[in-house]
Design an enzyme around this catalytic site. Structure first.
Site, PDB file in Angstrom:
ATOM      1  N   PRO A   1       0.795  -1.230   0.000  1.00 38.00           N
ATOM      2  CA  PRO A   1       0.000   0.000   0.000  1.00 38.00           C
ATOM      3  C   PRO A   1       0.825   1.277   0.000  1.00 38.00           C
ATOM      4  CG  PRO A   1      -0.125  -1.116   2.123  1.00 38.00           C
ATOM      5  CD  PRO A   1       0.518  -2.073   1.163  1.00 38.00           C
ATOM      6  N   ASN A   2       0.348   2.211  -0.796  1.00 41.65           N
ATOM      7  CA  ASN A   2       0.868   3.578  -0.904  1.00 41.65           C
ATOM      8  C   ASN A   2       2.183   3.685  -1.654  1.00 41.65           C
ATOM      9  OD1 ASN A   2      -1.298   4.855   0.515  1.00 41.65           O
ATOM     10  ND2 ASN A   2      -0.505   3.896   2.360  1.00 41.65           N
TER      11      ASN A   2
ATOM     12  N   ARG B   1       5.102  12.150  -3.387  1.00 41.42           N
ATOM     13  CA  ARG B   1       4.980  12.771  -2.057  1.00 41.42           C
ATOM     14  C   ARG B   1       6.160  12.312  -1.196  1.00 41.42           C
ATOM     15  NH1 ARG B   1      -0.202  13.176   0.107  1.00 41.42           N
ATOM     16  NH2 ARG B   1       0.948  14.091   1.841  1.00 41.42           N
TER      17      ARG B   1
ATOM     18  N   TYR C   1      11.385   9.046   0.759  1.00 41.03           N
ATOM     19  CA  TYR C   1      11.334   7.978  -0.246  1.00 41.03           C
ATOM     20  C   TYR C   1      11.976   8.335  -1.588  1.00 41.03           C
ATOM     21  CZ  TYR C   1       7.974   6.077   3.083  1.00 41.03           C
ATOM     22  OH  TYR C   1       7.381   5.594   4.222  1.00 41.03           O
TER      23      TYR C   1
ATOM     24  N   ASN D   1       8.094  -5.596  -0.748  1.00 41.89           N
ATOM     25  CA  ASN D   1       7.956  -4.476   0.175  1.00 41.89           C
ATOM     26  C   ASN D   1       6.466  -4.375   0.476  1.00 41.89           C
ATOM     27  OD1 ASN D   1       7.786  -2.113   1.597  1.00 41.89           O
ATOM     28  ND2 ASN D   1       9.076  -0.910   0.209  1.00 41.89           N
TER      29      ASN D   1
ATOM     30  N   ALA E   1       3.070  -0.725   4.865  1.00 38.47           N
ATOM     31  CA  ALA E   1       2.626  -0.756   6.259  1.00 38.47           C
ATOM     32  C   ALA E   1       2.050  -2.115   6.675  1.00 38.47           C
ATOM     33  CB  ALA E   1       1.599   0.347   6.498  1.00 38.47           C
TER      34      ALA E   1
ATOM     35  N   GLU F   1      12.704  -9.516   1.819  1.00 38.58           N
ATOM     36  CA  GLU F   1      11.952  -8.346   2.302  1.00 38.58           C
ATOM     37  C   GLU F   1      12.783  -7.079   2.079  1.00 38.58           C
ATOM     38  OE1 GLU F   1      11.052  -8.618   6.487  1.00 38.58           O
ATOM     39  OE2 GLU F   1      10.180  -6.606   6.560  1.00 38.58           O
TER      40      GLU F   1
ATOM     41  N   HIS G   1      12.818  -2.699   2.465  1.00 35.95           N
ATOM     42  CA  HIS G   1      12.235  -1.413   2.856  1.00 35.95           C
ATOM     43  C   HIS G   1      13.136  -0.297   2.365  1.00 35.95           C
ATOM     44  CE1 HIS G   1       9.096  -3.293   5.032  1.00 35.95           C
ATOM     45  NE2 HIS G   1       9.993  -4.092   5.580  1.00 35.95           N
TER      46      HIS G   1
ATOM     47  N   ARG H   1      12.865   5.144  12.503  1.00 33.55           N
ATOM     48  CA  ARG H   1      11.551   5.794  12.447  1.00 33.55           C
ATOM     49  C   ARG H   1      10.709   5.377  13.666  1.00 33.55           C
ATOM     50  NH1 ARG H   1       9.203   5.245   6.538  1.00 33.55           N
ATOM     51  NH2 ARG H   1       7.906   6.951   7.325  1.00 33.55           N
TER      52      ARG H   1
END
Ligand code: CA2
Length: 141
Positions: free
Chosen positions: A12-13, A20, A25, A75, A78, A99, A101, A108
């Site tokens: 997601p996203n 953004r 990112y 990835n 969330a 995996e 990220h 964070r």
């Protein structure tokens, strides 16, 4: 030698990459970076990209390709921090998962420090920006 079949799955996203929050990112869209990766590995890898904002669609994709592909670069966004269902999907297929990220999740918020995905992955690449996807592909070659 036949080409490796590798899929990059983004959760997601991640369709908002480059649009953004560039300070976290980066400026590139994933579609732009995917073309770079496809070119770079075109002689050795059949590379496919899938992105969804829906947990069930991600699980369906993992089931669909999880017995025929050589690698899944995942990835889960969330869902990494929330989804036992995704963790079970990875555990239930044969194709090994790396995996990834983009950001260093350990620098964070606390809620990003735990991953349900890691236990069922062969390895984790965190905090190297989009290059992490490149490093993950190399682990299958
Ligand atoms: O660092 C990563 O790759 C993450 O998986 C990205 C997820 C985040 O929830 C994880 O904790 C770490 C979020 C992806 C959202 O991406 C955006 C990109 C541009 C603008 C807004 C969100």
């Amino acid at each position: 030698m036949s080409k490796k079949k590798i899929i990059i799955i983004n959760g997601p996203n991640l369709n908002l990459l480059g649009k953004r929050e560039p300070e976290i990112y980066g400026h590139q869209t994933f579609e732009q970076y995917f073309e770079v990766l496809k070119d770079k590995y075109s002689d050795r890898v059949d590379l496919v990209y899938f992105q969804s904002n829906h947990e069930g669609f991600l699980i369906d994709k993992i089931h669909e390709i999880g017995f025929s592909y050589d690698g899944i670069v995942l990835n889960a966004g969330a869902f990494t921090h929330t989804s036992i269902a995704l963790a079970d999907a990875i555990a239930g297929v044969k194709t090994p998962v790396v995996e990834v990220h983009i950001s260093n999740v350990h620098k964070r918020e606390e809620f990003r420090h735990h991953s349900y995905i890691s236990k069922n992955s062969i390895g984790i690449i965190i905090g190297f920006g989009l290059r992490g996807y490149d490093f993950a592909i190399q682990t299958y070659l």
